[in-house]
Structure formats: C-alpha cells, structure tokens
Design a protein around this motif. Structure first.
Motif, mmCIF file in Angstrom:
data_model
loop_
_atom_site.group_PDB
_atom_site.id
_atom_site.type_symbol
_atom_site.label_atom_id
_atom_site.label_comp_id
_atom_site.label_asym_id
_atom_site.label_seq_id
_atom_site.Cartn_x
_atom_site.Cartn_y
_atom_site.Cartn_z
ATOM 1 N N LEU A 27 0.855 -1.188 0.000
ATOM 2 C CA LEU A 27 0.000 0.000 0.000
ATOM 3 C C LEU A 27 0.886 1.231 0.000
ATOM 4 O O LEU A 27 1.800 1.353 0.828
ATOM 5 C CB LEU A 27 -0.909 0.001 1.234
ATOM 6 C CG LEU A 27 -1.819 1.227 1.406
ATOM 7 C CD1 LEU A 27 -2.799 1.337 0.248
ATOM 8 C CD2 LEU A 27 -2.563 1.152 2.743
ATOM 9 N N ILE A 28 0.618 2.138 -0.934
ATOM 10 C CA ILE A 28 1.395 3.378 -1.044
ATOM 11 C C ILE A 28 0.456 4.556 -0.818
ATOM 12 O O ILE A 28 -0.528 4.726 -1.538
ATOM 13 C CB ILE A 28 2.056 3.486 -2.428
ATOM 14 C CG1 ILE A 28 3.055 2.335 -2.632
ATOM 15 C CG2 ILE A 28 2.765 4.824 -2.587
ATOM 16 C CD1 ILE A 28 3.629 2.271 -4.028
ATOM 17 N N THR A 29 0.747 5.349 0.190
ATOM 18 C CA THR A 29 -0.055 6.544 0.473
ATOM 19 C C THR A 29 0.852 7.764 0.443
ATOM 20 O O THR A 29 1.914 7.778 1.070
ATOM 21 C CB THR A 29 -0.746 6.441 1.847
ATOM 22 O OG1 THR A 29 0.238 6.205 2.863
ATOM 23 C CG2 THR A 29 -1.733 5.285 1.859
ATOM 24 N N GLN A 30 0.424 8.755 -0.318
ATOM 25 C CA GLN A 30 1.180 10.009 -0.462
ATOM 26 C C GLN A 30 2.632 9.756 -0.856
ATOM 27 O O GLN A 30 3.557 10.397 -0.369
ATOM 28 C CB GLN A 30 1.113 10.826 0.833
ATOM 29 C CG GLN A 30 -0.308 11.244 1.187
ATOM 30 C CD GLN A 30 -0.389 12.054 2.466
ATOM 31 O OE1 GLN A 30 0.530 12.017 3.286
ATOM 32 N NE2 GLN A 30 -1.466 12.791 2.633
ATOM 33 N N GLU A 104 9.714 0.125 -5.184
ATOM 34 C CA GLU A 104 10.196 1.498 -5.010
ATOM 35 C C GLU A 104 10.394 2.173 -6.366
ATOM 36 O O GLU A 104 10.026 3.337 -6.549
ATOM 37 C CB GLU A 104 11.512 1.493 -4.226
ATOM 38 C CG GLU A 104 11.375 1.221 -2.744
ATOM 39 C CD GLU A 104 10.969 2.466 -1.953
ATOM 40 O OE1 GLU A 104 10.840 3.544 -2.579
ATOM 41 O OE2 GLU A 104 10.779 2.352 -0.733
ATOM 42 N N SER A 105 10.993 1.428 -7.315
ATOM 43 C CA SER A 105 11.223 1.994 -8.650
ATOM 44 C C SER A 105 9.908 2.308 -9.345
ATOM 45 O O SER A 105 9.779 3.327 -10.032
ATOM 46 C CB SER A 105 12.049 1.022 -9.498
ATOM 47 O OG SER A 105 13.339 0.853 -8.958
ATOM 48 N N ILE A 106 8.927 1.439 -9.183
ATOM 49 C CA ILE A 106 7.619 1.641 -9.820
ATOM 50 C C ILE A 106 6.899 2.837 -9.221
ATOM 51 O O ILE A 106 6.342 3.680 -9.937
ATOM 52 C CB ILE A 106 6.757 0.368 -9.692
ATOM 53 C CG1 ILE A 106 7.334 -0.757 -10.551
ATOM 54 C CG2 ILE A 106 5.302 0.644 -10.102
ATOM 55 C CD1 ILE A 106 6.672 -2.095 -10.338
ATOM 56 N N LYS A 107 6.901 2.952 -7.889
ATOM 57 C CA LYS A 107 6.141 4.033 -7.239
ATOM 58 C C LYS A 107 6.676 5.417 -7.588
ATOM 59 O O LYS A 107 5.932 6.401 -7.568
ATOM 60 C CB LYS A 107 6.113 3.835 -5.723
ATOM 61 C CG LYS A 107 7.322 4.302 -4.956
ATOM 62 C CD LYS A 107 7.112 4.181 -3.465
ATOM 63 C CE LYS A 107 8.323 4.650 -2.674
ATOM 64 N NZ LYS A 107 8.592 6.102 -2.871
ATOM 65 N N GLU A 108 7.954 5.494 -7.942
ATOM 66 C CA GLU A 108 8.533 6.778 -8.331
ATOM 67 C C GLU A 108 7.943 7.299 -9.644
ATOM 68 O O GLU A 108 8.063 8.480 -9.952
ATOM 69 C CB GLU A 108 10.053 6.665 -8.450
ATOM 70 C CG GLU A 108 10.776 6.428 -7.125
ATOM 71 C CD GLU A 108 10.470 7.507 -6.094
ATOM 72 O OE1 GLU A 108 10.498 8.707 -6.478
ATOM 73 O OE2 GLU A 108 10.209 7.175 -4.929
ATOM 74 N N LYS A 109 7.327 6.415 -10.400
ATOM 75 C CA LYS A 109 6.742 6.803 -11.686
ATOM 76 C C LYS A 109 5.223 6.967 -11.607
ATOM 77 O O LYS A 109 4.561 7.094 -12.635
ATOM 78 C CB LYS A 109 7.093 5.766 -12.756
ATOM 79 C CG LYS A 109 8.581 5.467 -12.864
ATOM 80 C CD LYS A 109 9.415 6.731 -13.051
ATOM 81 C CE LYS A 109 10.896 6.396 -13.090
ATOM 82 N NZ LYS A 109 11.733 7.636 -13.177
ATOM 83 N N LEU A 110 4.690 6.971 -10.389
ATOM 84 C CA LEU A 110 3.253 7.113 -10.192
ATOM 85 C C LEU A 110 2.924 8.486 -9.630
ATOM 86 O O LEU A 110 3.763 9.140 -9.005
ATOM 87 C CB LEU A 110 2.743 6.024 -9.231
ATOM 88 C CG LEU A 110 3.024 4.576 -9.642
ATOM 89 C CD1 LEU A 110 2.548 3.622 -8.547
ATOM 90 C CD2 LEU A 110 2.352 4.246 -10.967
ATOM 91 N N ASP A 111 1.699 8.912 -9.829
ATOM 92 C CA ASP A 111 1.225 10.203 -9.336
ATOM 93 C C ASP A 111 1.176 10.178 -7.805
ATOM 94 O O ASP A 111 0.427 9.398 -7.202
ATOM 95 C CB ASP A 111 -0.164 10.483 -9.908
ATOM 96 C CG ASP A 111 -0.642 11.896 -9.626
ATOM 97 O OD1 ASP A 111 -0.070 12.558 -8.733
ATOM 98 O OD2 ASP A 111 -1.606 12.335 -10.282
ATOM 99 N N ARG A 112 1.973 11.025 -7.162
ATOM 100 C CA ARG A 112 2.054 11.046 -5.696
ATOM 101 C C ARG A 112 0.776 11.560 -5.062
ATOM 102 O O ARG A 112 0.533 11.350 -3.867
ATOM 103 C CB ARG A 112 3.235 11.905 -5.239
ATOM 104 C CG ARG A 112 4.600 11.344 -5.621
ATOM 105 C CD ARG A 112 5.707 12.283 -5.178
ATOM 106 N NE ARG A 112 5.748 12.416 -3.729
ATOM 107 C CZ ARG A 112 6.488 11.646 -2.921
ATOM 108 N NH1 ARG A 112 7.228 10.676 -3.439
ATOM 109 N NH2 ARG A 112 6.494 11.839 -1.615
ATOM 110 N N LYS A 113 -0.077 12.229 -5.840
ATOM 111 C CA LYS A 113 -1.331 12.746 -5.272
ATOM 112 C C LYS A 113 -2.324 11.619 -5.021
ATOM 113 O O LYS A 113 -3.265 11.796 -4.242
ATOM 114 C CB LYS A 113 -1.946 13.785 -6.225
ATOM 115 C CG LYS A 113 -1.121 15.064 -6.371
ATOM 116 C CD LYS A 113 -1.796 16.052 -7.286
ATOM 117 C CE LYS A 113 -1.819 15.549 -8.725
ATOM 118 N NZ LYS A 113 -2.369 16.565 -9.669
#
Length: 364
Positions: A27-30, A104-113
C-alpha cells in the motif's frame, strides 16, 4: 502474445484453475510505502480470492495494441532489466529485498497525489499439450512460471447512508479506501507460442493514450513506436467486394481490424506486414461473403490512388462539411456513424479530458 495465448492464461484466474502460489501486496499513500504483506495465495478467504482474481482477469482484458502491449526489453542496462525481473521470478516471489526495490522503482513513476495498491503474484502453469485439432491432452509438456504486477489506484468510496444492524437504524456510512481495477500492469515473461519468452513481457494500460512512458522506461522496455503498415494495395478490390455494404462503419471496422492484426502479428516496436490471409480475415469480420473473398486481389497503386491515404498508419482523418476529425489508428473504434431521423451523425466516444482550443472543458 496473441489473443489465444492471452485467453489461455486469463482462463487460469478462477478458483477451479488457479495456479497462483504467492502474493505480495504493498500500500502506497502520499508517495510512501505504508503497508506490505506477503503470503500464500490460496490461504486467503474465498471472498478475497475472488476479488483478487477479478483484478487479475481485468489485467488481461482489453484490445491488443491498445490496452495490451507486447513490449521487448532494451539495452543498455536500464533501472529494471530482464535480469532483475528474472531474479524476482526465479526466487518464487520470496526475495523481499528484490520486490521492495522493484516496488520502489515503480512508485517513483506514479502520481504522488493518489494512493496506490501494488500487487505482485507468482504462478506456475502446467501447459497442456494440444492435438493437431486443438484439443487439450491430459499430460503437460511444459511449465510456464510467471510473475504479474498490478498497479491499482485507491479511491475513497462515496458518502452514503447505510443500515446499522447493531443500532437497528439508518446512519451515514463511513467512507473508506477501495482498490480499483489496475491502471497499469505487466506479465513476465511473455507467453509466446505457448512458451515463455524472457526477452519480452505483456504490458497493460487502462488508458491507451496514457501508457506511462516513464514506467515503461523504468521497466527496461523499448519505447512504443507506432507500427507502419506495409501491405499490398487492396482497397479498390475490397470496395468492390463490399458493394452496397461499403460505408463509413465498414471502413472504420476494417481499419480497426488492421490495427488489431498488426498488434497481434508482433511487438509494437517493429514494422508489420499484412498477409493476404490477414486481409481476408479482416474483410470477413467486416461482413464480406466467403465467395467474394476469393476475388480479392492486389491492385496497383496507380489504379487506386486513395490506397496510400487509407493505409496511413499515422492518422485517420474524417471530414464532413467543414469539420475534420483526426485520430490515431488505434482509436478507430471510438468513432461511429449513425442515422437519426434521416440525418447522418458522427459520434466520438469521449474519454478523459475534453479541451476546446487547448482549454479544458467539462463533459456535458
């Protein structure tokens, strides 16, 4: 991967055929990882199993060349290469350090909002042998050992009233975060000719116009290159075959068939050529009679001056009165012609942002 191969793997995402051994969720939040969990997939409750299987089925749904993209790995060594994904696969999805690094590499390319739920699974499919007539035989000939990663957005449920059993009354229901169907996903290795192809993977994007090129680059894949159609000129012959059925929707159906066939024929960073068999299949789907298809032949370009326009792989232009609609061939299915009260109207399926002179506008 072709439609039949995709359907064969998609068929495994059911309680009866399930071959998934492990699942790893994050789960990734913010923009930050907040929760991770790894477990044996079949230890989940049946209700949870069904919901996850529904997500995995959605990952292999959609049209080839639009939602589903056959992509190959590139050189030199990218952030995440074939070797990296191969290590995750070979570990049986048990090496947490590898999975965390990839996530970690994938989440860096996702919209942080947005909040995201990233699901990794590992499956082992005993590929059954098939007789010449296509019938499956009991014994297996090969094993397809794969991993799949689904990147799902999280959205707040709508505010609503609900029944509270304890209080026996209607109260406002608490809003919570729900997992949506995948925005992006990939299946590695590719399942080509019913065998694993470690040099490629199948990539899923919910929105064909926004495949997330940065994520594709991070995965170490070659960039998307629109295929160039190299085919014999056949439009004059095709028009003669269709005769009175030759209309707007027929032409759009043929263009849609060309795009899908090219996507099936190979990887989308390669040039493709349609065979006579491909062309006949496309015409058959557009409504051509079998006996008429035998008359289909190549026509010299000088005898059919519009052939090059119709086979333009870069764009489709539709003109009516002083209005011109321009679209990419992959979006040919988004436009249709209808007769309303004796008048012809062109309809365009509207998705995403609508702009007027570059200014965003609401739908409706």
């Amino acid at each position: 991967m072709r439609r039949k191969e995709i359907a064969e793997i998609r068929k495994q995402f059911s309680l009866e055929n399930c071959n998934i051994t492990r699942i790893d969720t994050t789960l990734i939040t913010q923009g930050e990882i907040t929760t991770r969990q790894q477990q044996t997939f079949l230890n989940l409750d049946d209700d949870d199993l069904l919901k996850y299987l529904g997500i995995f089925k959605k990952t292999l749904a959609g049209k080839l060349g639009k939602n589903l993209l056959n992509l190959k790995f590139r050189a030199p060594e990218p952030e995440m290469s074939w070797g990296f994904l191969q290590q995750i696969r070979d570990s049986g999805l048990k090496d947490e350090d590898l999975i965390v690094s990839a996530t970690e590499s994938i989440k860096e390319k996702l919209d942080r909002k947005n909040n995201w739920y990233i699901i990794w699974i590992r499956g082992v499919y005993d590929v059954p042998r098939r007789a010449k007539d296509g019938e499956e035989l009991e014994d297996s000939e090969d094993v397809y050992d794969y991993i799949m990663c689904c990147v799902c957005p999280m959205k707040l449920t709508k505010a609503a009233l609900g029944y509270n059993e304890e209080k026996d009354q209607i109260n406002s229901r608490r809003r919570d975060w729900a997992v949506e169907n995948p925005e992006y996903a990939f299946l590695f290795p590719a399942f080509d000719n019913r065998e694993e192809n470690p040099n490629a993977l199948l990539y899923y994007t919910k929105n064909p116009d926004s495949p997330n090129e940065e994520l594709i680059k991070t995965l170490g894949l070659r960039p998307i290159v629109p295929p160039r159609i190299q085919q014999e000129n056949f439009w004059c012959g095709a028009r003669e075959i269709m005769k009175e059925n030759w209309g707007f929707n027929t032409v759009m159906s043929i263009l849609d068939g060309i795009n899908e066939t090219i996507s099936e024929d190979g990887y989308i960073d390669q040039e493709s050529k349609l065979t006579v068999s491909d062309i006949k299949s496309i015409m058959r789907d557009a409504g051509a009679a079998e006996e008429e298809l035998e008359k289909l032949k190549a026509v010299p370009s000088e005898e059919c001056p519009n052939a090059e326009l119709l086979t333009n792989s870069q764009k489709i232009e539709i003109t009516a009165r002083d209005i011109t609609i321009t679209l990419a061939p992959k979006n040919s299915g988004a436009v249709r012609l209808e007769d309303i009260n004796g008048e012809q109207w062109i309809f365009v399926k509207a998705e995403g942002d609508i702009q007027i002179n570059g200014v965003s506008s609401r739908k409706g």
